[in-house]
Design a protein around this motif. Structure first.
Motif, PDB file in Angstrom:
ATOM      1  N   ASN A  14      41.223  -7.039 -42.008  1.00  0.00           N
ATOM      2  CA  ASN A  14      40.208  -6.223 -42.629  1.00  0.00           C
ATOM      3  C   ASN A  14      38.896  -6.411 -42.384  1.00  0.00           C
ATOM      4  OD1 ASN A  14      38.530  -5.164 -44.452  1.00  0.00           O
ATOM      5  ND2 ASN A  14      39.954  -4.466 -45.821  1.00  0.00           N
ATOM      6  N   ASN A  16      35.973  -5.988 -43.304  1.00  0.00           N
ATOM      7  CA  ASN A  16      35.076  -6.360 -44.510  1.00  0.00           C
ATOM      8  C   ASN A  16      35.567  -7.668 -44.934  1.00  0.00           C
ATOM      9  OD1 ASN A  16      33.751  -3.854 -44.163  1.00  0.00           O
ATOM     10  ND2 ASN A  16      34.864  -2.822 -45.533  1.00  0.00           N
ATOM     11  N   ASP A  17      36.971  -7.838 -45.248  1.00  0.00           N
ATOM     12  CA  ASP A  17      37.267  -9.131 -45.903  1.00  0.00           C
ATOM     13  C   ASP A  17      36.935 -10.146 -45.033  1.00  0.00           C
ATOM     14  OD1 ASP A  17      38.112  -8.170 -48.150  1.00  0.00           O
ATOM     15  OD2 ASP A  17      40.058  -8.342 -47.859  1.00  0.00           O
ATOM     16  N   GLU A  19      34.338 -10.341 -42.753  1.00  0.00           N
ATOM     17  CA  GLU A  19      33.227 -10.805 -42.841  1.00  0.00           C
ATOM     18  C   GLU A  19      32.537 -11.612 -43.902  1.00  0.00           C
ATOM     19  OE1 GLU A  19      30.703  -7.329 -41.600  1.00  0.00           O
ATOM     20  OE2 GLU A  19      28.548  -8.535 -42.091  1.00  0.00           O
ATOM     21  N   LEU A  20      33.070 -11.079 -45.220  1.00  0.00           N
ATOM     22  CA  LEU A  20      32.939 -11.721 -46.315  1.00  0.00           C
ATOM     23  C   LEU A  20      33.270 -13.151 -46.459  1.00  0.00           C
ATOM     24  CD1 LEU A  20      33.534  -8.747 -48.958  1.00  0.00           C
ATOM     25  CD2 LEU A  20      31.310  -9.727 -48.144  1.00  0.00           C
ATOM     26  N   HIS A  23      31.207 -15.219 -44.202  1.00  0.00           N
ATOM     27  CA  HIS A  23      30.201 -15.312 -45.016  1.00  0.00           C
ATOM     28  C   HIS A  23      30.158 -16.415 -45.978  1.00  0.00           C
ATOM     29  CE1 HIS A  23      26.004 -14.146 -46.585  1.00  0.00           C
ATOM     30  NE2 HIS A  23      26.797 -14.626 -47.763  1.00  0.00           N
ATOM     31  N   THR A  95      45.108 -13.324 -49.855  1.00  0.00           N
ATOM     32  CA  THR A  95      45.844 -11.909 -49.911  1.00  0.00           C
ATOM     33  C   THR A  95      45.234 -11.218 -51.134  1.00  0.00           C
ATOM     34  OG1 THR A  95      47.718 -10.330 -49.790  1.00  0.00           O
ATOM     35  CG2 THR A  95      47.852 -12.391 -51.181  1.00  0.00           C
ATOM     36  N   LYS A 117      42.731 -12.947 -53.778  1.00  0.00           N
ATOM     37  CA  LYS A 117      41.134 -13.039 -53.339  1.00  0.00           C
ATOM     38  C   LYS A 117      40.618 -12.197 -54.608  1.00  0.00           C
ATOM     39  CE  LYS A 117      41.993 -11.659 -48.497  1.00  0.00           C
ATOM     40  NZ  LYS A 117      41.971 -10.627 -47.684  1.00  0.00           N
TER      41      LYS A 117
ATOM     42  N   HIS B 408      47.208  -4.048 -52.852  1.00  0.00           N
ATOM     43  CA  HIS B 408      46.746  -4.745 -51.818  1.00  0.00           C
ATOM     44  C   HIS B 408      45.644  -4.312 -51.347  1.00  0.00           C
ATOM     45  CE1 HIS B 408      46.706  -6.405 -47.722  1.00  0.00           C
ATOM     46  NE2 HIS B 408      47.252  -7.324 -48.335  1.00  0.00           N
ATOM     47  N   ALA B 412      40.519  -4.389 -51.519  1.00  0.00           N
ATOM     48  CA  ALA B 412      39.775  -4.893 -50.550  1.00  0.00           C
ATOM     49  C   ALA B 412      38.375  -3.997 -50.495  1.00  0.00           C
ATOM     50  CB  ALA B 412      40.494  -4.661 -49.302  1.00  0.00           C
ATOM     51  N   ARG B 415      36.204  -5.341 -53.179  1.00  0.00           N
ATOM     52  CA  ARG B 415      35.560  -6.662 -52.978  1.00  0.00           C
ATOM     53  C   ARG B 415      34.513  -6.495 -52.145  1.00  0.00           C
ATOM     54  NH1 ARG B 415      40.064  -8.955 -52.800  1.00  0.00           N
ATOM     55  NH2 ARG B 415      40.353  -8.395 -50.583  1.00  0.00           N
ATOM     56  N   ALA B 416      34.555  -5.491 -51.077  1.00  0.00           N
ATOM     57  CA  ALA B 416      33.498  -5.466 -49.842  1.00  0.00           C
ATOM     58  C   ALA B 416      32.366  -4.980 -50.606  1.00  0.00           C
ATOM     59  CB  ALA B 416      34.119  -4.233 -48.839  1.00  0.00           C
ATOM     60  N   PHE B 420      29.264  -7.124 -50.434  1.00  0.00           N
ATOM     61  CA  PHE B 420      27.978  -6.778 -49.292  1.00  0.00           C
ATOM     62  C   PHE B 420      26.816  -6.718 -50.579  1.00  0.00           C
ATOM     63  CE2 PHE B 420      31.343  -5.870 -46.564  1.00  0.00           C
ATOM     64  CZ  PHE B 420      31.028  -6.766 -45.652  1.00  0.00           C
ATOM     65  N   ILE B 423      25.418  -9.959 -51.228  1.00  0.00           N
ATOM     66  CA  ILE B 423      24.780 -10.505 -50.175  1.00  0.00           C
ATOM     67  C   ILE B 423      23.382 -10.138 -49.931  1.00  0.00           C
ATOM     68  CG2 ILE B 423      24.696 -10.720 -47.529  1.00  0.00           C
ATOM     69  CD1 ILE B 423      27.891 -10.712 -47.762  1.00  0.00           C
TER      70      ILE B 423
END
Lengths: 156, 620
Positions: A14, A16-17, A19-20, A23, A95, A117, B408, B412, B415-416, B420, B423
Motif C-alpha cells: 500500500n 500510503n502505508d 509513505e507513512l 515518514h 498489518t 497498525k 484489513h 488502511a 490511517r492514510a 497525511f 503530516i
C-alpha cells in the motif's frame, strides 16, 4: 564501510502505508538502511535470490505486511522459516488485520512479533519508533554463518 | 324172554320203522335218559351237517348254545324225573358253527328217550322280527330326542311319546283326544302345514312354535308323514317334533359371536381379507373395499395379486404365509380400480378350522403411504437442510472473507487520511489558518470514530460465527472485577454500586463478560449527569427463569423507542451528548441470543433505565 548495509526490509504494497511508515521512520531518524519490497515475491527474491541473481543484503529486521500481491505475507514467513540460513531472521508482522486467525497462524509459523497498525497516525508513529528502537538497538540478533552476517557482525 | 319168531317179527317191524326213521325230514334220535345220543337219523347230517359218529355217544348238551344249556338240562331232567314228554326250543350248533332254532319233542319209554326235533329257525326269526319291530319302534319313539305324535285323519291326537309330554309339559292322558291345533301357538299356520302334509303325504323341516310349560313358546322343527289304511285312505299323520330351543340359542350365540367378530373386522381401520391357498380372496372388510375401490362381491373370488402393483410379490407373500404360517411387514402397493395406489404393509397368518386344518390366510394391511410420504418429505427436507447448511457454510466463509477484507483494507485508507492530515499540520510553516487547522483536526477525529466503528462492527459480526464455550461463570466475581475497572476509568465520578444475588451460571465467560461490560458502560455513561450514579446489578427468578438485571438512575429513555435500543447503529441520544457507535447493546443482544436467552429494557425519560437478560430459554 563498503558492504551494503541494510537495517530493515519493509514489505508493503500500500503506497500510503509505505509513505507513512517511511515518514515515521524518518521522523525518528531511523530512515536510513530501509529497503522496500512491494510484494511477497519481491521480498523473497531479495532474500533468497532469483533467476541466478544473488540475494540482496540481509536485513536486521523484516517488517512484513500480510495482505500482499503475488505471495502473501504468511507464505513469505513460511519460506523464510524453512530456509536454513534465514530461519532465525527477526520478522515482525505489521498489518491492519486484527484477525485472531492471522495472529495465531503467524505465531505458529514462528513470527517474532505481531503489530497491528493503529489508525491514529500519532500512535502509528510511536509504534514505529518503538519497533525500530527495540529491534535495531535493543535486540541482539543471532550470529549467522553467512558472509553478510560476518560483515554485519564486524560493524560497530 | 322173546321167542325167536317174535324176535324175527320184531326185527322185520324194526326194519320198517328204521326206514321211516331214516326217511323222516324231522330230526329223529334216541338218547339215554341223561341226554346222550344213541342213534340219529340222516336228518342230522342233511340239516346240521353232523356225521352220525359225531353225535352218537355225545351229550345233546354239548351242541346246545351256552345260553340254552341250563334250560335244556332242565328239560332232560324232567324226563329223567318221570315226565312222559317234554317240548322246548333251544339253539343248537350246526357242524358249520351256526346256531339253529330247534323245537324239541321228547318222550321216554323203557329207559329210552325218543327225540323229535325240527329246525324252526326261519319261522322263529320271522316271528321275532314282527314283535321286535313293534317293540323297536316303540322303544325308538320313546327313546327318541324327538317328540312324536300320531294323529287321526281329523287331526285328533291318538298317541304321543314321553319326549312330547316333556316338551309341552302335558301328560299323555291330557293330550290323547285333543286337537293338534291346541298344542301350537300359530294354530292357523300349523293347520295349513298339516293339510299340506295330508295332501302331499310328507312335509319336513316345518318350523312351528309349540305351547310349552308355563306358556313358554317352544320353537320346533316338525316332520309330518301320512300313514294310510289297507284301502289306501289317509288313516292319520305321524308328526316328529324336534325342540330347537337349544339350537336356536346356540345359533343365536353363534350369530352373536359371528356378528361380534364381523363388527371387529369391519370396524378395523386396516384393510383385512382372507384368501385360500391359491391367493383367491375369500372375505374382505369395508376398508379393503375402500383400499381397492372394489365392491365386496367383486373382491371375493378375485385373485389377491390382481389388486397389487407387483403381482409376483403378492404371490410370494401368500406362498410364504402358507409355508411359514405368517408374514410380517410385507410392503406392497395396492392398486385400486380407479388407479389410485396406496403403499401398505401386510401382516398375514394362516388360520385353521377346529380340526387344525389350514383353511387359508388372513391378511391385514396397514396404510403406510402417510408414513412413506413423511419419510420422503423427511429425506427431502434433510437434503434441503444439508444444502442450506452448505449454502450457509459458503455464505459464512464469504462473510468471513468479507470481514477479513474490511478489517484489513478499511483501516488502511483511514490511517492514510489521518496520517497525511497529521503530516500537513506537522509540516505547516505558518500558512494554515486556525480554522484550517481545526478542520484538519476534525478530519482526524472522524477517522478515529470510523476506526472504532470498524472494530466494533467486526467484533459484532464475529459473534455470529464464534463457537460458544459454556463453562461455569461466577457472575458475582465477574461483575465485581468489571466494576473496579469502571471506577478506575472514571476517577472523577461518584458511583454507588449495589449488587444483588449473582449466581454461578453456565455461559461463555468471555462473551458474558462482554455483556456485563457493555451494560455497565451504558449505565455509567447515561448516569453521568447525576451527582451520585446508582447502578444495581442483580438477578431474580421469574416464572422459574433466571433473569439478570443492570439498572441505573440515569437519563433513561422513552419506551416508545425501546425496540431501537438493541439494533446496530441505532441510538436514542445525540452523538454530541453521549459518545458511542450504537453497537454496544446490539452486541449484548446477539450474545444473549446465542445463549438462547432474551434481552429487554425498561425505562422512562430522566427516570433511569434497567436492562434485563436471560441466558437460556425457559426452564423445562
Amino acid at each position: 564501510v563498503n558492504a551494503p548495509t541494510i537495517e530493515i526490509l519493509l514489505v508493503e504494497d500500500n503506497p500510503n502505508d509505505l509513505e507513512l511508515t517511511l515518514h515515521a521512520f524518518r521522523t525518528h531518524k531511523l530512515g536510513n538502511g530501509i529497503t522496500v519490497a512491494r510484494d511477497g515475491q519481491e521480498a523473497l527474491d531479495h532474500l533468497l535470490g532469483s533467476d541466478g541473481a544473488a540475494p540482496g543484503a540481509r536485513p536486521k529486521l523484516i517488517l512484513l505486511d500480510l495482505k500482499l500481491p503475488k505471495v502473501d505475507g504468511l507464505e513469505v514467513l513460511r519460506r523464510l522459516r524453512e530456509d536454513p540460513t534465514l530461519g532465525h531472521l527477526p520478522v515482525v508482522i505489521l498489518t491492519s488485520s486484527r484477525e485472531e486467525r492471522d495472529i495465531v497462524e503467524s505465531y505458529d509459523l514462528g513470527v517474532n512479533s505481531y503489530i497491528v497498525k493503529p489508525v491514529d497516525f500519532d500512535k502509528f508513529v510511536e509504534t514505529v519508533r518503538t519497533l525500530g528502537l527495540y529491534w535495531l538497538l535493543l535486540n541482539e540478533p543471532p550470529i549467522i554463518e553467512a558472509p553478510e552476517a560476518a560483515v554485519q557482525a564486524a560493524r560497530p | 324172554m322173546p321167542s325167536t319168531a317174535q324176535r324175527r317179527a320184531a326185527t322185520a317191524v324194526f326194519d320198517e320203522t328204521g326206514c321211516f326213521f331214516e326217511r323222516s325230514h324231522e330230526l329223529l334220535a334216541t338218547a339215554t335218559p341223561d341226554g346222550d345220543f344213541r342213534r340219529v337219523n340222516s336228518g342230522w347230517t342233511d340239516q346240521l351237517g353232523y356225521e352220525e359218529s359225531e353225535l352218537t355217544g355225545h351229550s345233546l348238551v354239548e351242541f346246545v348254545h351256552p345260553g340254552d344249556v341250563e334250560r335244556t338240562r332242565g328239560e332232560i331232567a324232567k324226563l329223567a324225573a318221570g315226565a312222559e314228554s317234554v317240548g322246548f326250543e333251544n339253539h343248537l350248533r350246526a357242524r358249520d358253527g351256526t346256531y339253529h332254532w330247534l323245537r324239541w319233542a321228547a318222550d321216554i319209554a323203557r329207559g329210552v328217550v325218543y327225540v323229535v326235533a325240527r329246525d324252526v329257525t326261519t319261522q322263529r326269526v320271522r316271528a321275532l322280527s314282527v314283535a321286535d319291530e313293534q317293540a323297536y319302534h316303540l322303544g325308538l319313539a320313546e327313546a327318541s330326542a324327538r317328540g312324536f305324535i300320531t294323529l287321526d285323519s281329523e287331526l285328533l291326537i291318538r298317541d304321543v311319546n314321553e319326549k312330547m309330554c316333556q316338551m309341552v309339559g302335558r301328560s299323555r292322558a291330557g293330550m290323547v283326544g285333543a286337537h293338534f291345533g291346541e298344542l301350537i301357538v300359530e294354530r292357523e299356520r300349523g293347520l295349513v302345514e298339516m293339510r299340506r302334509a295330508i295332501a302331499e303325504g310328507l312335509v319336513s323341516g316345518c318350523e312351528l312354535t309349540f305351547q310349552g310349560p308355563d306358556g313358554r313358546p317352544i320353537p320346533a322343527s316338525c316332520n309330518f308323514g301320512v300313514f294310510r289304511d289297507a284301502a289306501g285312505e289317509v288313516a292319520g299323520v305321524l308328526a316328529g317334533i324336534r325342540d330347537t330351543t337349544a339350537q336356536r340359542a346356540l345359533q343365536g350365540s353363534l350369530l352373536a359371536a359371528a356378528s361380534y367378530t364381523r363388527s371387529l373386522i369391519e370396524s378395523s381401520v386396516d384393510p383385512m381379507m382372507t384368501t385360500d391357498a391359491d391367493g383367491v380372496i375369500t372375505d374382505v372388510n369395508r376398508q379393503m373395499e375402500l383400499l381397492t375401490a372394489c365392491g365386496r362381491e367383486a373382491l371375493i373370488g378375485s385373485p389377491f395379486r390382481d389388486h397389487i402393483t407387483e403381482p409376483t410379490l403378492a404371490d410370494q407373500g401368500i406362498e410364504r404365509a402358507f409355508r411359514d404360517g405368517r408374514v410380517t411387514n410385507l410392503e406392497l402397493t395396492a392398486r385400486a380400480l380407479d388407479g389410485g395406489e396406496t403403499v401398505v404393509s401386510y401382516n398375514a397368518a394362516t388360520f385353521a378350522d377346529s380340526a387344525g386344518t389350514v383353511q387359508g390366510v388372513v391378511a391385514t394391511a396397514r396404510d403406510i403411504s402417510d408414513f412413506k410420504r413423511l419419510e420422503h418429505e423427511l429425506r427431502d427436507m434433510t437434503l434441503e437442510l444439508a444444502e442450506r447448511v452448505k449454502e450457509l457454510e459458503v455464505s459464512n466463509a464469504e462473510l468471513h472473507a468479507f470481514s477479513y477484507s474490511v478489517s484489513h483494507d478499511l483501516r488502511a485508507p483511514l490511517r492514510a487520511i489521518d496520517g497525511f492530515s497529521r503530516i500537513v499540520i506537522e509540516d505547516d510553516g505558518g500558512t494554515l489558518t486556525d480554522s484550517q487547522r481545526r478542520y484538519l483536526d476534525l478530519v482526524r477525529d472522524n477517522t478515529q470514530v470510523m476506526g472504532t466503528l470498524i472494530d466494533e462492527l467486526l467484533a459484532f459480526s464475529r459473534l455470529a460465527s464464534q463457537p460458544l464455550n459454556r463453562t461455569p461463570v461466577h457472575t458475582a466475581e465477574l461483575v465485581a472485577a468489571l466494576q473496579s475497572e469502571v471506577e478506575a476509568d472514571e476517577p472523577g465520578r461518584i458511583i454507588e454500586f449495589t449488587n444483588g444475588v449473582l449466581p454461578t451460571v453456565q455461559a461463555d465467560p468471555g462473551l458474558l463478560r462482554q455483556v456485563f461490560a457493555n451494560l455497565l458502560a451504558n449505565a455509567v455513561k447515561y448516569s453521568r449527569q447525576r451527582e451520585t450514579a446508582r447502578i444495581t446489578v442483580a438477578s431474580e427468578t421469574r416464572d422459574g427463569e433466571l433473569v439478570f438485571l443492570v439498572g441505573d438512575n440515569g437519563v433513561g429513555f422513552d419506551m416508545r423507542y425501546s425496540d431501537k435500543l438493541f439494533q446496530v447503529f441505532q441510538r436514542l441520544h445525540r452523538a454530541e451528548d453521549y459518545e458511542g457507535t450504537g453497537v454496544g447493546l446490539a452486541i449484548v443482544q446477539r450474545i444473549v441470543a446465542r445463549h438462547g436467552g432474551r434481552v429487554w429494557a425498561q425505562g422512562q425519560p430522566d427516570q433511569g433505565a434497567t436492562f434485563y437478560f436471560t441466558l437460556e430459554g425457559r426452564a423445562p
